[in-house]
Design a protein around this motif. Structure first.
Motif, PDB file in Angstrom:
ATOM      1  N   LEU A   1      -8.319  49.190  -0.186  1.00 41.62           N
ATOM      2  CA  LEU A   1      -7.295  48.565  -1.023  1.00 41.62           C
ATOM      3  C   LEU A   1      -6.024  48.404  -0.207  1.00 41.62           C
ATOM      4  O   LEU A   1      -5.747  49.201   0.689  1.00 41.62           O
ATOM      5  CB  LEU A   1      -6.993  49.408  -2.272  1.00 41.62           C
ATOM      6  CG  LEU A   1      -6.379  50.786  -2.069  1.00 41.62           C
ATOM      7  CD1 LEU A   1      -5.607  51.211  -3.297  1.00 41.62           C
ATOM      8  CD2 LEU A   1      -7.437  51.815  -1.749  1.00 41.62           C
ATOM      9  N   GLN A   2      -5.310  47.359  -0.521  1.00 40.97           N
ATOM     10  CA  GLN A   2      -3.995  47.175   0.108  1.00 40.97           C
ATOM     11  C   GLN A   2      -2.927  47.099  -0.978  1.00 40.97           C
ATOM     12  O   GLN A   2      -2.292  48.094  -1.285  1.00 40.97           O
ATOM     13  CB  GLN A   2      -4.018  45.957   1.029  1.00 40.97           C
ATOM     14  CG  GLN A   2      -4.889  46.220   2.273  1.00 40.97           C
ATOM     15  CD  GLN A   2      -4.851  45.124   3.302  1.00 40.97           C
ATOM     16  OE1 GLN A   2      -3.899  44.371   3.414  1.00 40.97           O
ATOM     17  NE2 GLN A   2      -5.914  45.019   4.096  1.00 40.97           N
ATOM     18  N   CYS A   3      -2.770  45.940  -1.603  1.00 40.49           N
ATOM     19  CA  CYS A   3      -1.723  45.863  -2.629  1.00 40.49           C
ATOM     20  C   CYS A   3      -2.111  46.615  -3.887  1.00 40.49           C
ATOM     21  O   CYS A   3      -1.265  46.943  -4.701  1.00 40.49           O
ATOM     22  CB  CYS A   3      -1.398  44.418  -2.957  1.00 40.49           C
ATOM     23  SG  CYS A   3      -2.586  43.605  -4.044  1.00 40.49           S
ATOM     24  N   GLY A   4      -3.407  46.850  -4.066  1.00 40.31           N
ATOM     25  CA  GLY A   4      -3.852  47.634  -5.212  1.00 40.31           C
ATOM     26  C   GLY A   4      -4.018  46.848  -6.492  1.00 40.31           C
ATOM     27  O   GLY A   4      -4.428  47.412  -7.513  1.00 40.31           O
ATOM     28  N   PHE A   5      -3.722  45.555  -6.459  1.00 42.14           N
ATOM     29  CA  PHE A   5      -3.735  44.818  -7.729  1.00 42.14           C
ATOM     30  C   PHE A   5      -5.153  44.523  -8.205  1.00 42.14           C
ATOM     31  O   PHE A   5      -5.440  44.584  -9.399  1.00 42.14           O
ATOM     32  CB  PHE A   5      -2.927  43.519  -7.608  1.00 42.14           C
ATOM     33  CG  PHE A   5      -2.459  43.007  -8.935  1.00 42.14           C
ATOM     34  CD1 PHE A   5      -1.370  43.587  -9.567  1.00 42.14           C
ATOM     35  CD2 PHE A   5      -3.104  41.966  -9.573  1.00 42.14           C
ATOM     36  CE1 PHE A   5      -0.937  43.141 -10.809  1.00 42.14           C
ATOM     37  CE2 PHE A   5      -2.683  41.505 -10.807  1.00 42.14           C
ATOM     38  CZ  PHE A   5      -1.596  42.087 -11.424  1.00 42.14           C
ATOM     39  N   CYS A   6      -6.046  44.229  -7.270  1.00 40.73           N
ATOM     40  CA  CYS A   6      -7.439  43.968  -7.656  1.00 40.73           C
ATOM     41  C   CYS A   6      -8.200  45.270  -7.845  1.00 40.73           C
ATOM     42  O   CYS A   6      -9.314  45.274  -8.377  1.00 40.73           O
ATOM     43  CB  CYS A   6      -8.147  43.144  -6.580  1.00 40.73           C
ATOM     44  SG  CYS A   6      -8.531  44.105  -5.087  1.00 40.73           S
ATOM     45  N   THR A   7      -7.624  46.371  -7.366  1.00 41.28           N
ATOM     46  CA  THR A   7      -8.364  47.620  -7.189  1.00 41.28           C
ATOM     47  C   THR A   7      -8.957  48.203  -8.473  1.00 41.28           C
ATOM     48  O   THR A   7     -10.143  48.562  -8.475  1.00 41.28           O
ATOM     49  CB  THR A   7      -7.447  48.651  -6.489  1.00 41.28           C
ATOM     50  OG1 THR A   7      -6.899  48.029  -5.318  1.00 41.28           O
ATOM     51  CG2 THR A   7      -8.208  49.893  -6.103  1.00 41.28           C
TER      52      THR A   7
ATOM     53  N   ILE B   1     -12.066  39.091  -7.182  1.00 38.21           N
ATOM     54  CA  ILE B   1     -11.424  38.535  -5.992  1.00 38.21           C
ATOM     55  C   ILE B   1     -10.392  39.522  -5.449  1.00 38.21           C
ATOM     56  O   ILE B   1      -9.584  40.069  -6.198  1.00 38.21           O
ATOM     57  CB  ILE B   1     -10.727  37.197  -6.313  1.00 38.21           C
ATOM     58  CG1 ILE B   1     -11.763  36.178  -6.795  1.00 38.21           C
ATOM     59  CG2 ILE B   1     -10.008  36.657  -5.081  1.00 38.21           C
ATOM     60  CD1 ILE B   1     -11.155  34.874  -7.260  1.00 38.21           C
ATOM     61  N   CYS B   2     -10.462  39.731  -4.151  1.00 32.52           N
ATOM     62  CA  CYS B   2      -9.408  40.471  -3.457  1.00 32.52           C
ATOM     63  C   CYS B   2      -8.824  39.540  -2.415  1.00 32.52           C
ATOM     64  O   CYS B   2      -9.551  38.924  -1.649  1.00 32.52           O
ATOM     65  CB  CYS B   2      -9.982  41.717  -2.774  1.00 32.52           C
ATOM     66  SG  CYS B   2      -8.729  42.567  -1.775  1.00 32.52           S
ATOM     67  N   ARG B   3      -7.514  39.421  -2.392  1.00 31.83           N
ATOM     68  CA  ARG B   3      -6.879  38.534  -1.431  1.00 31.83           C
ATOM     69  C   ARG B   3      -6.366  39.294  -0.208  1.00 31.83           C
ATOM     70  O   ARG B   3      -5.942  38.698   0.764  1.00 31.83           O
ATOM     71  CB  ARG B   3      -5.724  37.810  -2.125  1.00 31.83           C
ATOM     72  CG  ARG B   3      -5.122  36.647  -1.361  1.00 31.83           C
ATOM     73  CD  ARG B   3      -6.120  35.592  -0.958  1.00 31.83           C
ATOM     74  NE  ARG B   3      -5.472  34.312  -0.698  1.00 31.83           N
ATOM     75  CZ  ARG B   3      -6.059  33.318  -0.044  1.00 31.83           C
ATOM     76  NH1 ARG B   3      -7.281  33.452   0.442  1.00 31.83           N
ATOM     77  NH2 ARG B   3      -5.427  32.170   0.131  1.00 31.83           N
ATOM     78  N   CYS B   4      -6.382  40.625  -0.278  1.00 28.24           N
ATOM     79  CA  CYS B   4      -5.750  41.410   0.800  1.00 28.24           C
ATOM     80  C   CYS B   4      -6.716  41.899   1.868  1.00 28.24           C
ATOM     81  O   CYS B   4      -6.370  41.915   3.035  1.00 28.24           O
ATOM     82  CB  CYS B   4      -5.060  42.641   0.222  1.00 28.24           C
ATOM     83  SG  CYS B   4      -3.699  42.300  -0.892  1.00 28.24           S
ATOM     84  N   THR B   5      -7.873  42.380   1.460  1.00 28.82           N
ATOM     85  CA  THR B   5      -8.657  43.231   2.375  1.00 28.82           C
ATOM     86  C   THR B   5      -9.709  42.501   3.185  1.00 28.82           C
ATOM     87  O   THR B   5     -10.255  43.077   4.121  1.00 28.82           O
ATOM     88  CB  THR B   5      -9.423  44.307   1.572  1.00 28.82           C
ATOM     89  OG1 THR B   5     -10.334  43.630   0.686  1.00 28.82           O
ATOM     90  CG2 THR B   5      -8.488  45.170   0.758  1.00 28.82           C
ATOM     91  N   GLY B   6     -10.048  41.280   2.812  1.00 28.46           N
ATOM     92  CA  GLY B   6     -11.171  40.621   3.473  1.00 28.46           C
ATOM     93  C   GLY B   6     -12.508  41.243   3.106  1.00 28.46           C
ATOM     94  O   GLY B   6     -13.518  40.963   3.737  1.00 28.46           O
TER      95      GLY B   6
ATOM     96  N   PRO C   1      -1.567  35.376  -4.025  1.00 25.02           N
ATOM     97  CA  PRO C   1      -1.618  36.827  -4.229  1.00 25.02           C
ATOM     98  C   PRO C   1      -2.195  37.074  -5.625  1.00 25.02           C
ATOM     99  O   PRO C   1      -1.923  36.289  -6.539  1.00 25.02           O
ATOM    100  CB  PRO C   1      -0.146  37.258  -4.145  1.00 25.02           C
ATOM    101  CG  PRO C   1       0.652  36.018  -4.406  1.00 25.02           C
ATOM    102  CD  PRO C   1      -0.189  34.865  -3.934  1.00 25.02           C
ATOM    103  N   ILE C   2      -3.010  38.125  -5.772  1.00 25.59           N
ATOM    104  CA  ILE C   2      -3.714  38.290  -7.049  1.00 25.59           C
ATOM    105  C   ILE C   2      -2.743  38.654  -8.179  1.00 25.59           C
ATOM    106  O   ILE C   2      -2.979  38.342  -9.338  1.00 25.59           O
ATOM    107  CB  ILE C   2      -4.887  39.285  -6.916  1.00 25.59           C
ATOM    108  CG1 ILE C   2      -5.871  38.768  -5.852  1.00 25.59           C
ATOM    109  CG2 ILE C   2      -5.636  39.459  -8.231  1.00 25.59           C
ATOM    110  CD1 ILE C   2      -6.430  37.375  -6.105  1.00 25.59           C
ATOM    111  N   GLU C   3      -1.643  39.290  -7.855  1.00 23.77           N
ATOM    112  CA  GLU C   3      -0.569  39.408  -8.851  1.00 23.77           C
ATOM    113  C   GLU C   3       0.267  38.131  -8.782  1.00 23.77           C
ATOM    114  O   GLU C   3       0.766  37.777  -7.702  1.00 23.77           O
ATOM    115  CB  GLU C   3       0.341  40.605  -8.535  1.00 23.77           C
ATOM    116  CG  GLU C   3       1.482  40.748  -9.532  1.00 23.77           C
ATOM    117  CD  GLU C   3       2.724  41.461  -8.983  1.00 23.77           C
ATOM    118  OE1 GLU C   3       3.427  42.118  -9.748  1.00 23.77           O
ATOM    119  OE2 GLU C   3       2.998  41.347  -7.765  1.00 23.77           O
TER     120      GLU C   3
HETATM  121  S1  FES Z   1      -5.910  44.891  -2.527  1.00 19.01           S
HETATM  122 FE1  FES Z   1      -4.583  43.221  -2.943  1.00 19.01          FE
HETATM  123  S2  FES Z   1      -5.855  41.870  -4.006  1.00 19.01           S
HETATM  124 FE2  FES Z   1      -7.219  43.411  -3.385  1.00 19.01          FE
END
Ligand code: FES
Ligand code: FES
Lengths: 155, 786
Positions: free
Chosen positions: A97-103, A133-138, B201-203
């Motif tokens: 996880l990065q931003c944690g929003f999809c987590t 969908i996760c936009r941060c982690t690939g 960005p997902i948010e």
């Molecule tokens: S950790 Fe940012 S969208 Fe998945």
């Protein structure tokens, strides 16, 4: 306004809701469980995934009234005492996880996936996560986390 | 956890709250008396606003306020300024900066432009009332393609801005480049589209604004990547002192540049909060995000390469037209000009280069930074023309690159684009990447693909990056009696993990337990200045600010240590968390404790004497660099592309936390692959309507579309440009991935004579290109406009 009764994270709840309230809105606004997120308006991102009677559902795709009588688990229900469950721990260990929003949605989806298929292959995990969908982690570290989390949950 | 070092893969502190659903994103904030706002957006790409009638909306249940252009004009609010680092045309005249108001005043110029803000007790009331705001438009012709916008007779977005041209910029030696082209054995020339995409960005973006009438102070919680700069913009618009506005970013769910800008909606909410005396919350829907978030890339370029008979590069010439949307947004004019010029030519030696970049107004959502902002474009242009030269002139693509890489002996070197390349070993990284790929047995992968009726392709893509963003950063450290150490930095992590990495730097430099550190960021009340996010500056500027603060704290602590050691300050040395004088030593922990106890302090020193703030200023931008390689298979029957392997070698200088660096590379590569194969912002060319306005139409990559990557780091050439020796890691993945992916697919298609396909390489486009064989007009995009 209709009244609904349901179990959320093990707690019995009875509330009145407007007929048009989405389950995700009910969870976030009424129950103040803000770990369940909203990332889209077309049921694509999976950030809102919760468990309904043990199955992963996108809580933006159904109305709160449809959950009457159901048993719901949200991300807050996985580690009630703050101790990470094996899947959560695997996400941390693998930097899944990065931003944690999809987590939260990812973890709820991953838990359901592993419940159905306790020993998934990498390909099965990647397909199983298609609705999130996760936009941060690939995804690479998410996939590693799910495989490892599955293993930890098996033992 | 003591003894944490730079280079450890320390696990993240932020994870606990994110994993348990206890993150605090802006939509999780709810204030007493809070109202909800919805933006009324233009349904037209270009239209004159005849009238706005709010009466029906205002009469609806729960509606509190409708803000329109009348309010904006009556209040005398200012337009939002561009902060482009490039503001001058090649002829020395200034760029065109038409007024960009938070609400459309006389005309709307893109679908989704804010026209009014409706505030009501509840979200559904505000949504219903937004539908009831009656706006009378006179539709005007629209243009959404920047090349068409430059052409004679094109619809004009602005009175007094002929040909929709915002800026016409040049860099490099034109005469020398032209001469090299005239004398070259080989010249290749190709039009390349770097398609328009958006960060997603997902948010989504959102904010909560509040105003206190008694003190006339505003507070804004905003999903922003740049709270200090945005605060200054908002204060300027509202004609208030910036000290009147506290701007705080809570947890932010990704940004990638799309949350850098000072957007209209927060400033509208601040105003509404003042008018109502109640907090105002606004959350963008995903569909609105596609209309209103800034976009990236969107460049059409003619790229030309001059070579000797044996394949030495002589010169590179690029002419780019970038569509920046209807306004000169925060840094919109910079990306297709200076932003894309700097890293032209990549890590290759070019005796001469010339770059021309034109930023053009079009009837679309604004252009602003998207991960890399200019460097992915430059790298793509360079790597595509090199690959194209290899293919059309018959060079081996690997050999051609190998032959032209700058050798380490050549560094430091100033490129013809003025970039100061100080350190690195480009040939070494190139060979290491090839070795990584070879270990995967490319021949076997090829045989397997071909056995299944698929075409195999491989490509290698070296890249050269440069950092950017705000040059200054603040780091403040406070030592508390309870043992905690507060660290406040003006950078902005939207997922990168600064809460861990910056704490790691402080702990490693002070030799204290990293668990003691409490981190604060992106909050104007916590740091007086801050450069936020952008340009891979987090470790380069923020990390160095923390290191500088730590080093200065060590000096402040020496007199305290000297007293404990019964020695003189000058005698005290510090290393690995220990102060040493002669044979005796005392730990930093003990010195910190003593610094909070007046009995243990030397005369003239007060408890809290180690609390310290420091401002680091970057001198020269750093040059991250590396190499990507991709192996793909293409199904010629369907045009579907699949990855068989992906390898990366990066030189980010010193790596603070390899786990976090990996995460940055992986996420960046996924975004690059997304653009290469799937993602595309499409506007209808006639109406200017956004065709890809939801996640159903805009193809974000899913878990089964992104390959596993093997990533290696070269730390043998740390930069001397900053004390930590770091070069920046945040954007590089995105810089190298598009050319690696696209060139690998084109390699797979070489038997069909296909030499070029513009991104995204969707199955349909690949399938069509196979059917068209080698038929492709290399100057089909720009024609005479280059
Ligand atoms: S950790 Fe940012 S969208 Fe998945
Ligand atoms: S919010 Fe995106 S799928 Fe439910």
């Amino acid at each position: 306004m209709p009244e609904i009764s349901l179990t959320v994270n093990g707690e019995q709840i009875t509330k009145s809701v407007e007929g048009r309230t989405l389950l995700v809105e009910f969870i976030r606004e009424t129950l103040k469980l803000t770990g369940t997120h909203i990332g889209c308006d077309t049921s694509q991102c999976g950030a809102c995934t919760v468990h309904l009677n043990g199955k992963a559902v996108k809580s933006c795709t159904m109305l709160a009234v449809q959950a009457d009588g159901a048993e719901i688990t949200t991300i807050e229900g996985l580690a009630p005492d703050g101790r990470l469950n094996p899947m959560q721990q695997a996400f941390k260990d693998h930097h899944g996880l990065q931003c944690g929003f999809c987590t939260p949605g990812m973890i709820m989806r991953a838990m359901a996936l592993v419940a159905e298929n306790p020993e998934p292959t990498e390909t099965e995990v990647r397909h199983g996560l298609e609705g999130n969908i996760c936009r941060c982690t690939g995804y690479q570290n998410i996939v590693a986390a799910v495989l490892d989390g599955a293993k930890a949950l098996r033992s | 956890m003591s003894n944490v070092k730079i280079g450890d893969s320390l696990k993240r502190f932020e994870d606990q709250r994110f994993l348990t659903g206890r993150g605090r994103y802006v939509d999780d904030i709810n204030l007493d008396g809070q109202t909800r706002a919805v933006v009324v957006r233009s349904p037209y790409a270009h239209a004159t606003i005849r009238s706005i009638d709010t009466a029906a909306a205002l009469a609806m249940e729960g509606v509190l306020l409708v803000v329109t252009r009348d309010d904006w004009q009556r209040e005398g609010f200012k337009p939002m300024p561009t902060k482009s680092a490039v503001k001058t045309n090649a002829d020395g005249t200034p760029l065109k900066e038409p007024p960009r108001h938070a609400l459309a005043i006389d005309r709307v110029r893109y679908v989704g432009e804010p026209v009014a803000l409706v505030v009501a007790e509840t979200l559904s009331q505000a949504q219903a009332a937004a539908e009831a705001v009656e706006v009378d438009y006179d539709e005007l012709p629209a243009v959404v393609d920047p090349v068409q916008a430059l052409a004679p007779g094109a619809p004009q977005l602005w009175d007094g801005i002929p040909n929709n041209l915002c800026i016409d910029f040049e860099l490099g030696d034109k005469a020398g480049t032209d001469k090299a082209f005239a004398e070259a054995d080989h010249v290749v020339s190709l039009d390349i589209l770097n398609n328009r995409v958006t960060a997603v960005p997902i948010e989504t973006r959102g904010c909560v604004a509040a105003h206190d009438a008694g003190s006339d102070r505003y507070t804004l919680w905003n999903a922003s990547q740049n709270v200090h700069a945005n605060r200054d913009t908002f204060a300027e618009v509202l004609n208030i002192a910036k000290e009147q506005l506290d701007h705080i970013a809570p947890d932010v769910g990704g940004g990638f540049g799309a949350k850098n800008s000072g957007y209209p909606e927060p400033v509208l909410c601040l105003y509404a909060a003042r008018r109502l005396g109640r907090p105002v919350k606004w959350i963008n829907s995903r569909s609105e995000s596609f209309l209103s978030d800034t976009h990236g890339r969107g460049q059409t370029s003619r790229v030309e390469l001059a070579l000797t008979r044996d394949g030495r590069f002589l010169a590179l010439r690029t002419s780019t037209v970038g569509g920046i949307g209807a306004y000169a947004w925060t840094v919109g004019p910079f990306t297709p000009t200076g932003g894309s010029a700097r890293t032209q030519g990549g890590p290759y030696h070019f005796p001469a280069m010339h770059y021309r970049g034109r930023a053009v107004f079009i009837n679309t959502a604004p252009m602003d930074p998207y991960r890399g902002a200019g460097r992915p474009e430059a790298t793509f242009q360079t790597e595509r023309i090199v690959e194209y030269a290899a293919r059309t002139l018959g060079f081996d693509p690997v050999e051609l690159r190998r032959k032209n890489l700058m050798p380490p002996e050549m560094l430091p070197h100033k490129t013809p684009m003025g970039l100061d390349v100080d350190s690195g070993d480009f040939p070494l990284l190139f060979e290491e990447t090839l070795k990584m790929a070879d270990k995967a047995d490319l021949a076997a992968l090829r045989a397997k693909a071909e056995g299944a009726g698929r075409k195999f392709g491989f490509a290698i893509a070296p890249y050269l990056e440069c950092t950017g963003g705000g040059p200054k950063e603040h780091a403040g450290v406070v030592f508390n009696k309870d043992g905690s150490i507060e660290l406040a930095v003006g950078t902005s992590s939207t997922g990168m993990g600064h809460e861990t990495a910056l704490a790691q730097i402080l702990a490693a430099n002070l030799g204290v337990d990293v668990d003691r550190i409490k981190f604060r960021q992106a909050d104007t009340t916590a740091t007086p200045l801050g450069g936020g996010h952008g340009g891979s500056r987090g470790m380069e500027v923020g990390g160095n600010a923390v290191k500088q603060a730590a080093d200065e704290i060590v000096e402040l602590a020496k007199p305290v240590a000297a007293r404990l050691l019964q020695s003189e300050t000058e005698e005290v040395e510090f290393a690995d968390g220990q102060f040493q004088a002669g044979a005796s030593s005392v730990s930093m922990n003990d010195v910190i404790e003593a610094s909070l106890d007046s009995d243990k302090l030397p005369d003239g020193m007060e408890p809290g004497c180690l609390d310290h703030s420091s401002v680091f200023e970057r001198g020269v931008i750093s040059i991250p660099n590396g190499v990507h390689a991709a192996a793909v298979e293409v199904d010629p029957e369907t045009g579907v592309v699949g990855f068989l392997g992906y390898w990366v070698m990066d030189d980010f200088g010193k790596i603070i936390n390899p786990m976090l660096a990996d995460g940055q590379v992986m996420g960046g590569v996924a975004q690059g692959i997304g653009q290469a194969l799937l993602e595309d912002i499409v506007y209808d060319p006639d109406t200017g309507q956004l065709v890809t306005g939801s996640l159903m139409d805009y193809g974000l990559p899913h878990a089964d579309e992104i390959p596993n990557m093997e990533i290696g780091y070269y730390e043998g050439a740390p930069t001397k440009k900053n004390p930590l020796g770091v070069k920046g890691a945040g954007e590089a993945g995105c810089v190298g991935a598009c050319p690696a992916a696209v060139n690998a697919v084109l390699d797979a298609l070489k038997d069909y004579g296909v030499t070029h396909i513009d991104m995204p390489l969707t199955p349909m486009k690949v399938w069509k290109a196979i059917r068209a064989g080698g038929k492709h007009d290399p100057h089909g995009l720009l024609g005479d406009a280059a």
